[in-house]
Design an enzyme around this catalytic site. Structure first.
Site, PDB file in Angstrom:
ATOM      1  N   HIS A   1      -4.941  -7.874   0.175  1.00 57.45           N
ATOM      2  CA  HIS A   1      -4.262  -6.594   0.374  1.00 57.45           C
ATOM      3  C   HIS A   1      -3.533  -6.526   1.714  1.00 57.45           C
ATOM      4  O   HIS A   1      -2.457  -5.936   1.805  1.00 57.45           O
ATOM      5  CB  HIS A   1      -5.284  -5.456   0.268  1.00 57.45           C
ATOM      6  CG  HIS A   1      -4.661  -4.103   0.221  1.00 57.45           C
ATOM      7  ND1 HIS A   1      -4.011  -3.625  -0.894  1.00 57.45           N
ATOM      8  CD2 HIS A   1      -4.577  -3.118   1.152  1.00 57.45           C
ATOM      9  CE1 HIS A   1      -3.556  -2.405  -0.650  1.00 57.45           C
ATOM     10  NE2 HIS A   1      -3.885  -2.077   0.585  1.00 57.45           N
TER      11      HIS A   1
ATOM     12  N   TYR B   1      -2.861  11.192   1.268  1.00 57.17           N
ATOM     13  CA  TYR B   1      -3.471  11.130  -0.061  1.00 57.17           C
ATOM     14  C   TYR B   1      -3.434  12.506  -0.734  1.00 57.17           C
ATOM     15  O   TYR B   1      -3.172  12.622  -1.933  1.00 57.17           O
ATOM     16  CB  TYR B   1      -4.915  10.628   0.039  1.00 57.17           C
ATOM     17  CG  TYR B   1      -5.009   9.152   0.323  1.00 57.17           C
ATOM     18  CD1 TYR B   1      -5.286   8.245  -0.703  1.00 57.17           C
ATOM     19  CD2 TYR B   1      -4.821   8.658   1.609  1.00 57.17           C
ATOM     20  CE1 TYR B   1      -5.375   6.883  -0.448  1.00 57.17           C
ATOM     21  CE2 TYR B   1      -4.904   7.303   1.875  1.00 57.17           C
ATOM     22  CZ  TYR B   1      -5.177   6.420   0.836  1.00 57.17           C
ATOM     23  OH  TYR B   1      -5.253   5.071   1.088  1.00 57.17           O
TER      24      TYR B   1
ATOM     25  N   ASP C   1       0.853  -1.179   0.000  1.00 59.02           N
ATOM     26  CA  ASP C   1       0.000   0.000   0.000  1.00 59.02           C
ATOM     27  C   ASP C   1       0.903   1.248   0.000  1.00 59.02           C
ATOM     28  O   ASP C   1       1.819   1.338  -0.817  1.00 59.02           O
ATOM     29  CB  ASP C   1      -0.953  -0.046   1.207  1.00 59.02           C
ATOM     30  CG  ASP C   1      -2.115   0.931   1.103  1.00 59.02           C
ATOM     31  OD1 ASP C   1      -3.151   0.546   0.531  1.00 59.02           O
ATOM     32  OD2 ASP C   1      -1.978   2.061   1.574  1.00 59.02           O
TER      33      ASP C   1
END
Length: 405
Positions: free
Chosen positions: A383, A328, A188
């Site tokens: 994930h 982000y 990630d």
């Protein structure tokens, strides 16, 4: 959170750390969960509108009636934890040395919506492989930092803390710990940080491993941006990845919101723990399905309901949902697409897990990681592979780095 007297008297550069959440904060969390005001049930029978009411009710009920943060706190405090100031920010990290004198140092970076909690299950297999079905020669010293703005690390008061800056901080951390040769791993956001470390190539970094490869060719990303159909000359695995990236680009709303309005969404995330829990649940479709079933009583690999709530509670109790979301935004203002090729020349290893929401084709991976020393498609896992399949994940790291020892 606090440091004790021994910590204050120790080396000022690296201070021992002890978790100690105030009882008042836990009582407040309990009151807020109990006072949760749910909306009406979604008018669809699937997850197309987001986290389903029944799944969140199961989570909230377990959180309110069966969960105990002190158990997590004790688990963390049983590990060697530290903080150190790097580039003006306190960085929290777990540092477990192997009993093997020639263990290979390894720094592991988590992502969102994770934390150091998702890496705890790999510490034993990596530091003591002989005790977990492996060979003592594959032992690692393990360093697991909390990303800036996450967990017990400091919350940046200025902009600029993106993957490149974090990567430079991690190199300082490993040097400060006395390591002159080491490897790095990430998934990630940890993938982006680890790739940035490889591009920066600090002295001592031997190679990297990632489990969420950044490998989509720029021309292909252009097709996705324009909404074009997949190019006709793609192989089956490339076409699958094309479709997966296209879906992820347009359907993972949290990424768009956190990338453009982290402060706005942060007010809600900092005010309602059940709302925060829903937000953290809604990462990708496959993981969500597993977690919904988990809170309904079905197993999800090695992840338990308490494991997931440890992670959720950590975000809440440290008040870091907003600061974590800003990563982000920081990435977004650079204009750099997360899925773009990593462009790494240092030795690199990649594991593809079958339930990852974008499964990297070897052809694209070889173009992005120019010195690919290991590529393997694992039998199971998604994930959160280190959390869900810690034994398999640890075996992947042993195999990936064996030639670099």
């Amino acid at each position: 959170m606090s440091t004790d007297t021994a910590a204050r008297n120790a080396d000022p550069a690296v201070r021992p750390f002890h978790v100690d959440i105030a009882e008042e904060a836990l009582a407040d969390l309990g009151r807020r969960i109990a006072a949760w005001r749910p909306p009406e049930r979604e008018p669809v029978d699937d997850q197309s509108q987001g986290v389903q009411l029944a799944a969140l009710q199961d989570l909230a009920n377990h959180w309110a009636t069966q969960y105990d943060w002190r158990r997590c706190e004790a688990k963390l405090n049983a590990l060697p934890q530290f903080t150190t100031e790097i580039d003006g920010l306190d960085v929290h990290f777990i540092h477990v040395r192997s009993a093997q004198q020639d263990a290979l140092p390894l720094i592991v970076s988590h992502g969102w919506p994770g934390s150091v909690i998702e890496q705890l299950k790999i510490i034993g297999p990596l530091t003591d492989p002989a005790g977990h079905g492996g060979s003592a020669s594959d032992a690692f010293d393990v360093v697991i930092p909390s990303l800036p703005g996450y967990g017990f690390s400091g919350r940046p008061a200025t902009t600029g803390w993106g993957p490149d800056r974090i990567a430079r901080a991690w190199a300082v951390l490993m040097e400060r710990l006395g390591y002159t040769r080491y490897v790095a791993q990430g998934g990630d956001w940890g993938t982006a940080i680890t790739a940035a470390m490889a591009r920066q190539a600090p002295e001592g970094l031997l190679g990297i491993h990632v489990n969420f490869a950044q490998m989509v060719p720029l021309q292909v990303l252009g097709h996705i941006r324009n909404g074009d159909p997949a190019p006709a000359d793609l192989s089956d695995s490339e076409k699958r990845a094309y479709e997966q990236v296209t879906f992820a680009t347009f359907r993972r709303g949290y990424g768009i919101i956190q990338g453009t309005r982290p402060q706005t969404i942060g007010y809600s995330l900092a005010d309602t723990p059940v709302g925060l829990a829903a937000w953290l649940l809604d990462h990708d479709a496959g993981t969500y399905e597993h977690l919904a079933k988990l809170f309904a009583g079905q197993p999800y690999g090695a992840i338990t309901r308490d494991d997931w709530l440890d992670n959720t509670s950590l975000y809440w109790l440290t008040n870091t949902p907003t600061s974590a979301a800003r990563l982000y935004w920081q990435q977004g203002i650079t204009g750099h697409n997360f899925n773009a090729p990593a462009d790494v020349s240092l030795p690199a290893a990649v594991t593809v897990f079958p339930e990852e929401y974008v499964q990297a084709p070897r052809s694209w991976t070889e173009q992005a990681y120019h010195n690919l020393i290991y590529f393997h498609e694992a039998e199971k896992g998604g994930h959160f592979a280190a959390w869900e399949q810690p034994q398999l994940f640890s075996e992947e790291l042993r195999a990936a780095f064996r030639t670099l020892r």
